[in-house]
Design a protein around this motif. Structure first.
Motif, PDB file in Angstrom:
ATOM      1  N   LEU A 115       0.823  -1.202   0.000  1.00 30.00           N
ATOM      2  CA  LEU A 115       0.000   0.000   0.000  1.00 30.00           C
ATOM      3  C   LEU A 115       0.862   1.260   0.000  1.00 30.00           C
ATOM      4  CD1 LEU A 115      -2.797  -1.078   2.508  1.00 30.00           C
ATOM      5  CD2 LEU A 115      -3.012  -0.830   0.027  1.00 30.00           C
ATOM      6  N   ALA A 116       1.959   1.228   0.752  1.00 38.79           N
ATOM      7  CA  ALA A 116       2.860   2.382   0.786  1.00 38.79           C
ATOM      8  C   ALA A 116       3.466   2.635  -0.593  1.00 38.79           C
ATOM      9  CB  ALA A 116       3.953   2.170   1.822  1.00 38.79           C
ATOM     10  N   LYS A 161      10.018  15.338   5.789  1.00 42.67           N
ATOM     11  CA  LYS A 161       8.850  14.634   6.311  1.00 42.67           C
ATOM     12  C   LYS A 161       7.625  15.536   6.328  1.00 42.67           C
ATOM     13  CE  LYS A 161      10.258  10.436   7.367  1.00 42.67           C
ATOM     14  NZ  LYS A 161       9.841   9.307   6.519  1.00 42.67           N
ATOM     15  N   GLU A 162       7.809  16.803   6.685  1.00 41.52           N
ATOM     16  CA  GLU A 162       6.688  17.745   6.668  1.00 41.52           C
ATOM     17  C   GLU A 162       6.147  17.890   5.255  1.00 41.52           C
ATOM     18  OE1 GLU A 162       8.089  20.618  10.402  1.00 41.52           O
ATOM     19  OE2 GLU A 162       8.535  21.180   8.322  1.00 41.52           O
ATOM     20  N   TYR A 163       7.054  17.948   4.271  1.00 39.70           N
ATOM     21  CA  TYR A 163       6.598  18.058   2.887  1.00 39.70           C
ATOM     22  C   TYR A 163       5.822  16.810   2.465  1.00 39.70           C
ATOM     23  CZ  TYR A 163       6.282  18.196  -2.096  1.00 39.70           C
ATOM     24  OH  TYR A 163       5.769  18.156  -3.377  1.00 39.70           O
ATOM     25  N   ASP A 164       6.363  15.612   2.771  1.00 38.73           N
ATOM     26  CA  ASP A 164       5.673  14.374   2.394  1.00 38.73           C
ATOM     27  C   ASP A 164       4.281  14.313   3.021  1.00 38.73           C
ATOM     28  OD1 ASP A 164       7.850  13.571   0.923  1.00 38.73           O
ATOM     29  OD2 ASP A 164       8.640  12.219   2.457  1.00 38.73           O
ATOM     30  N   LYS A 180      -3.648   5.760   9.823  1.00 39.68           N
ATOM     31  CA  LYS A 180      -2.938   4.613   9.248  1.00 39.68           C
ATOM     32  C   LYS A 180      -2.440   4.920   7.846  1.00 39.68           C
ATOM     33  CE  LYS A 180      -5.131   0.818  11.818  1.00 39.68           C
ATOM     34  NZ  LYS A 180      -5.914  -0.431  11.708  1.00 39.68           N
ATOM     35  N   ASP A 181      -3.284   5.571   7.039  1.00 39.95           N
ATOM     36  CA  ASP A 181      -2.881   5.881   5.672  1.00 39.95           C
ATOM     37  C   ASP A 181      -1.721   6.872   5.648  1.00 39.95           C
ATOM     38  OD1 ASP A 181      -4.722   4.169   4.636  1.00 39.95           O
ATOM     39  OD2 ASP A 181      -6.185   5.693   4.076  1.00 39.95           O
ATOM     40  N   LEU A 182      -1.731   7.843   6.551  1.00 37.34           N
ATOM     41  CA  LEU A 182      -0.631   8.799   6.614  1.00 37.34           C
ATOM     42  C   LEU A 182       0.657   8.128   7.074  1.00 37.34           C
ATOM     43  CD1 LEU A 182      -2.492  11.901   8.080  1.00 37.34           C
ATOM     44  CD2 LEU A 182      -1.477  11.708   5.801  1.00 37.34           C
ATOM     45  N   LEU A 183       0.551   7.218   8.030  1.00 34.61           N
ATOM     46  CA  LEU A 183       1.733   6.495   8.484  1.00 34.61           C
ATOM     47  C   LEU A 183       2.302   5.638   7.355  1.00 34.61           C
ATOM     48  CD1 LEU A 183       0.602   5.438  12.081  1.00 34.61           C
ATOM     49  CD2 LEU A 183       2.410   7.071  11.503  1.00 34.61           C
ATOM     50  N   ARG A 184       1.428   4.985   6.585  1.00 32.14           N
ATOM     51  CA  ARG A 184       1.896   4.174   5.461  1.00 32.14           C
ATOM     52  C   ARG A 184       2.587   5.057   4.419  1.00 32.14           C
ATOM     53  NH1 ARG A 184      -3.530   2.121   4.825  1.00 32.14           N
ATOM     54  NH2 ARG A 184      -3.897   0.302   6.138  1.00 32.14           N
ATOM     55  N   ALA A 185       1.938   6.170   4.092  1.00 30.04           N
ATOM     56  CA  ALA A 185       2.432   7.019   3.010  1.00 30.04           C
ATOM     57  C   ALA A 185       3.739   7.710   3.355  1.00 30.04           C
ATOM     58  CB  ALA A 185       1.368   8.060   2.647  1.00 30.04           C
ATOM     59  N   VAL A 186       3.875   8.175   4.588  1.00 28.94           N
ATOM     60  CA  VAL A 186       5.029   8.993   4.961  1.00 28.94           C
ATOM     61  C   VAL A 186       6.140   8.163   5.612  1.00 28.94           C
ATOM     62  CG1 VAL A 186       5.778  11.003   6.291  1.00 28.94           C
ATOM     63  CG2 VAL A 186       3.526  10.998   5.200  1.00 28.94           C
ATOM     64  N   TRP A 187       5.753   7.161   6.419  1.00 26.24           N
ATOM     65  CA  TRP A 187       6.761   6.357   7.119  1.00 26.24           C
ATOM     66  C   TRP A 187       6.872   4.931   6.589  1.00 26.24           C
ATOM     67  CZ3 TRP A 187       4.269  10.323   9.592  1.00 26.24           C
ATOM     68  CH2 TRP A 187       5.099  11.262  10.218  1.00 26.24           C
ATOM     69  N   GLY A 188       5.997   4.556   5.644  1.00 24.64           N
ATOM     70  CA  GLY A 188       6.113   3.244   5.014  1.00 24.64           C
ATOM     71  C   GLY A 188       5.407   2.118   5.716  1.00 24.64           C
TER      72      GLY A 188
END
Length: 233
Positions: A115-116, A161-164, A180-188
């Motif tokens: 998903l990431a 990270k702020e930009y992502d 959860k979606d933000l954690l996946r997208a930004v931190w994988g």
């Protein structure tokens, strides 16, 4: 191609019926709109019909090698392609990437990683679209192509990270993106410490400020965050 506020359409081309169904369920639960195919011919037909935002492609298809599908899609579109395959030969990966695939995920795979990678592919596609690289809300302007942020026409300096984080919110302008979606997208991974998210949201909120007395970065308690959709200044 869907509007940024609509669910992204993912074309899944996978001949294994159980995996095909599982991927469709997972993608739908994650907020995507899945369209499934089990052969190369069906996949190319649905590609032309649905104009998906991203393609998840197995190389081992019953009627045609997936490498040929990559080449045919690349002949008509720059839609991101994530290859999903049990083939682990380095030469095969290199060939798929050389033909135009954007990423390669080897089976068996982790759902969070997949998903990431899909979200990363979608973000890169938005950033690469020369026609609509700008997101505007209030006095905030986000150039996803150039990675430039201005607030009241003044440059705004953000950490990577702020930009992502802001980019993920921007492509979903006006819609809440779950924790959860933000954690996946930004931190994988959705298993990343949510405290990281809270810290960066706090920093980003402070930098973005508000517009007409309302904050631009809005918290939906217990759910996630959204970038408010406000008429540009």
């Amino acid at each position: 191609m869907t509007d940024a506020a609509d669910p992204a359409t993912v074309l899944v081309v996978e001949d294994d019926a159980s995996l095909n169904a599982a991927l469709a369920t997972t993608l739908k639960a994650a907020g995507f709109r899945p369209v499934t195919a089990r052969t190369a011919a069906e996949g190319l037909r649905w590609f032309a019909h649905y104009a998906p935002d991203i393609v998840l492609l197995d190389l081992g298809l019953p009627d045609r090698d997936g490498l040929g599908v990559i080449a045919e899609i690349r002949g008509r579109s720059q839609t991101p392609i994530v290859v999903l395959s049990a083939r682990d030969a380095e030469a095969m990966k290199v060939e798929a990437l050389d033909l135009g695939a954007d990423d390669y995920v080897q089976k068996p795979f982790g759902v969070e990683e997949l998903l990431a990678r899909l979200r990363a592919g979608l973000r890169h596609a938005v950033q690469a679209r020369g026609s609509t690289p700008l997101v505007r809300t209030g006095d905030l302007e986000i150039d996803l192509g150039l990675r430039l942020i201005t607030k009241a026409r003044e440059p705004l300096k953000l950490s990577p990270k702020e930009y992502d984080l802001l980019a993920e919110l921007a492509v979903n302008l006006g819609h809440t993106v779950s924790h959860k979606d933000l954690l996946r997208a930004v931190w994988g991974s959705e298993r990343a410490d949510i405290q990281y998210l809270r810290v960066y949201v706090g920093q980003l909120r402070q930098k973005l400020g508000g517009f007409d007395g309302a904050p631009l970065l809005v918290s939906d308690p217990g759910v996630g965050y959204r970038l408010a959709q406000t008429a540009p200044a």
